[in-house]
Motif scaffolding. Structure first.
Motif, PDB file in Angstrom:
ATOM      1  N   UNK A  47       0.652  -1.509   0.203  1.00 12.89           N
ATOM      2  CA  UNK A  47      -0.339  -0.355  -0.023  1.00 12.89           C
ATOM      3  C   UNK A  47       0.420   1.302   0.349  1.00 12.89           C
ATOM      4  N   UNK A  48       2.057   1.516   0.541  1.00 11.66           N
ATOM      5  CA  UNK A  48       3.157   2.546   0.371  1.00 11.66           C
ATOM      6  C   UNK A  48       4.015   2.405  -0.409  1.00 11.66           C
ATOM      7  N   UNK A  49       4.228   1.350  -1.847  1.00 12.33           N
ATOM      8  CA  UNK A  49       4.719   1.338  -2.672  1.00 12.33           C
ATOM      9  C   UNK A  49       5.599   0.578  -2.290  1.00 12.33           C
ATOM     10  N   UNK A  50       6.172   0.058  -1.636  1.00  9.77           N
ATOM     11  CA  UNK A  50       7.373  -0.784  -0.939  1.00  9.77           C
ATOM     12  C   UNK A  50       7.179  -2.260  -1.715  1.00  9.77           C
ATOM     13  N   UNK A  51       8.467  -3.013  -1.994  1.00  9.92           N
ATOM     14  CA  UNK A  51       8.744  -4.078  -2.063  1.00  9.92           C
ATOM     15  C   UNK A  51       8.446  -5.267  -0.765  1.00  9.92           C
ATOM     16  N   UNK A  52       7.529  -5.568  -1.202  1.00 14.03           N
ATOM     17  CA  UNK A  52       6.791  -6.988   0.021  1.00 14.03           C
ATOM     18  C   UNK A  52       7.134  -8.152  -0.070  1.00 14.03           C
ATOM     19  N   UNK A  53       8.443  -9.086   0.635  1.00 14.69           N
ATOM     20  CA  UNK A  53       8.179 -10.565   0.479  1.00 14.69           C
ATOM     21  C   UNK A  53       9.025 -10.719   1.327  1.00 14.69           C
ATOM     22  N   UNK A  54       7.617  -9.966   2.334  1.00 15.72           N
ATOM     23  CA  UNK A  54       8.281 -11.031   4.357  1.00 15.72           C
ATOM     24  C   UNK A  54       8.387 -12.370   4.112  1.00 15.72           C
ATOM     25  N   UNK A  55       9.559 -12.693   5.167  1.00 11.65           N
ATOM     26  CA  UNK A  55       8.998 -14.385   5.393  1.00 11.65           C
ATOM     27  C   UNK A  55      10.055 -14.304   6.700  1.00 11.65           C
ATOM     28  N   UNK A  56       9.943 -15.266   6.951  1.00 15.42           N
ATOM     29  CA  UNK A  56      10.831 -16.076   8.298  1.00 15.42           C
ATOM     30  C   UNK A  56      11.330 -16.734   8.074  1.00 15.42           C
ATOM     31  N   UNK A  57      13.195 -17.105   8.633  1.00 19.97           N
ATOM     32  CA  UNK A  57      13.819 -17.144   8.322  1.00 19.97           C
ATOM     33  C   UNK A  57      14.017 -18.676   9.575  1.00 19.97           C
ATOM     34  N   UNK A  58      15.370 -18.409   9.678  1.00 15.48           N
ATOM     35  CA  UNK A  58      15.854 -19.230  11.115  1.00 15.48           C
ATOM     36  C   UNK A  58      15.747 -18.833  12.190  1.00 15.48           C
ATOM     37  N   UNK A  59      15.458 -19.916  12.891  1.00 17.44           N
ATOM     38  CA  UNK A  59      15.073 -19.241  14.549  1.00 17.44           C
ATOM     39  C   UNK A  59      16.341 -20.233  15.111  1.00 17.44           C
TER      40      UNK A  59
END
Length: 441
Positions: A131-143
């Motif tokens: 919505x704010x025009x930014x790249x969005x590819x969020x994910x969780x990595x290692x714990x």
């Protein structure tokens, strides 16, 4: 005597030193998870288990992204470029730039953090960033496991530093800003970038030319019978009507899908989550109503949308339908809990700007109402109230009360396939008219 007193003093000193040493050591180990946006590592976020669901610290996600939120204990709000992402304590509802996202468990504040279910949290920030025009590819990595004493210094300075950087905070909105944060080891991002592609798997977006999808929810079920009167259980009538409506819609070329096709219990949040996952064009929840003793003469067909209550009866009905959120108990204390949570939803609705889904739901209601009158159904009213079963729907959604089981004559009619067929054909025509009007928009 003096020597004895000296020994006691020595023991006290030794115990005090031991206690100081123990305090200096980490009391327990805390679990952290890496937050990534594409190949850029944003930071480490605390993790906890809530039953079988994994929840993450929302406040640490916000800090990792460089935002300074407004947090008054009731709500946590981030504003960027005129858009907001809003979390409310004790609510499943999260609003990201006007989009309503339904979390499977309520957002809660505990142990100094705001907690939210992990997958839903990623979805919320994806919506906000787009919505704010930014790249969005969020994910969780290692714990990873870290000493509880280690993250403490990182938590305290963050609130002090961020407010002073109010001007630079806007820089995350610029594509050039994230590049300096890509200083993490390059071997790891490549390995982890492949895993989330499989895990994210969001529901496919509707294809052009596909059949319209309508999700029909048969209210109650399983151990929850709903209203019971005149030897008829609401859950049975709801399921029969939902099955009939699905059959009629399929005959008319609509892809109709049921939240439940058997006598099983579903949580309220699971019903709209199913509709969202299936990219439904319309969500309709079928119910039967009831009245207390002395009001058995009340009868009629009612249609509701989720919004601020239009009258006292609508509010009372919402409290009854929302009872599941207080453990589905029937004691006065538990009903009071349901009332309080419904009041919380009222506050949220009051704080929210008018949602386009509420407008579309209103239009759907008007079409269904017109068809009900044309079909000769005993239309009682169209109203609005804060129904939790509708709260997370990402499409126009209505709740239909097909009639009152406490009215002997109406209960008898509802228990016949012919009368339910009349109701379902009226609903089907209204749904199709609405979809044909809106599909081009």
């Amino acid at each position: 005597m003096l020597s004895s007193l000296g020994n006691k003093t020595k023991r006290i000193i030794l115990l005090a030193l031991s206690a100081l040493l123990l305090c200096a050591l980490p009391a327990f180990a805390a679990e952290k998870i890496e937050l990534w946006n594409g190949d850029i590592r944003k930071g480490s976020v605390s993790v906890r288990m809530n039953g079988t669901l994994r929840e993450m610290a929302i406040d640490e996600v916000v800090s990792s992204l460089g935002f300074a939120p407004k947090n008054d204990g009731t709500s946590l709000v981030v504003t960027m470029g005129g858009k907001k992402i809003e979390f409310w304590n004790g609510s499943n509802i999260v609003r990201a730039a006007g989009t309503i996202i339904s979390f499977p468990t309520p957002v809660v504040t505990k142990d100094g953090h705001w907690w939210g279910e992990g997958r839903s949290l990623l979805s919320a920030f994806d919506s906000f960033y787009k919505a704010i025009g930014q790249k969005a590819a969020f994910r969780w990595g290692d714990t990873k496991t870290v000493a509880a004493a280690q993250p403490a210094p990182q938590k305290q300075p963050a609130p002090k530093i961020q407010p002073k950087q109010s001007a630079p905070v806007k820089k995350p909105a610029q594509p050039a800003k994230p590049k300096p944060k890509a200083e993490t080891p390059k071997a790891k991002p490549k390995q982890e970038a492949q895993a989330p592609a499989k895990a994210a798997a969001p529901a496919p977006k509707p294809r052009a030319g596909r059949k319209p999808i309508v999700v029909i929810d048969a209210g109650h079920g399983g151990h929850d019978p709903g209203a019971v009167a005149n030897k008829i259980r609401e859950k049975d009538i709801n399921l029969r009507a939902a099955t009939q409506l699905a059959k009629i819609l399929k005959e008319k070329g609509v892809d109709a899908r049921l939240t439940r096709s058997t006598d099983v219990y579903l949580k309220l949040a699971e019903r709209t989550a199913f509709a969202n996952k299936n990219n439904a064009d319309v969500f309709i929840s079928l119910h039967c109503n009831s009245m207390p003793k002395g009001k058995s003469g009340v009868a009629g067909f009612e249609i509701y949308i989720m919004a601020l209550p239009s009258d006292k009866d609508a509010m009372n009905l919402a409290i009854v339908e929302n009872r599941e959120i207080s453990g589905d108990a029937h004691s006065a204390a538990e009903i009071q809990k349901a009332d309080k949570k419904t009041q919380l939803l009222l506050k949220i609705l009051g704080d929210m700007q008018q949602n386009d889904k509420i407008g579309a739901s209103t239009e759907l209601t008007e079409v269904l109402h017109a068809n009900a009158k044309k079909s000769g159904l005993p239309m009682r009213k169209v109203a609005q109230a804060p129904f939790f079963v509708l709260r997370g729907a990402g499409m126009p959604a209505v709740l239909v009360e097909m009639g009152y089981l406490t009215n002997a004559a109406e209960a008898k009619r509802l228990n016949t396939a012919a009368y339910r067929d009349k109701i379902c054909r009226s609903l089907a025509e209204g749904i199709i008219t609405f979809i044909e009007t809106h599909r081009g928009r």
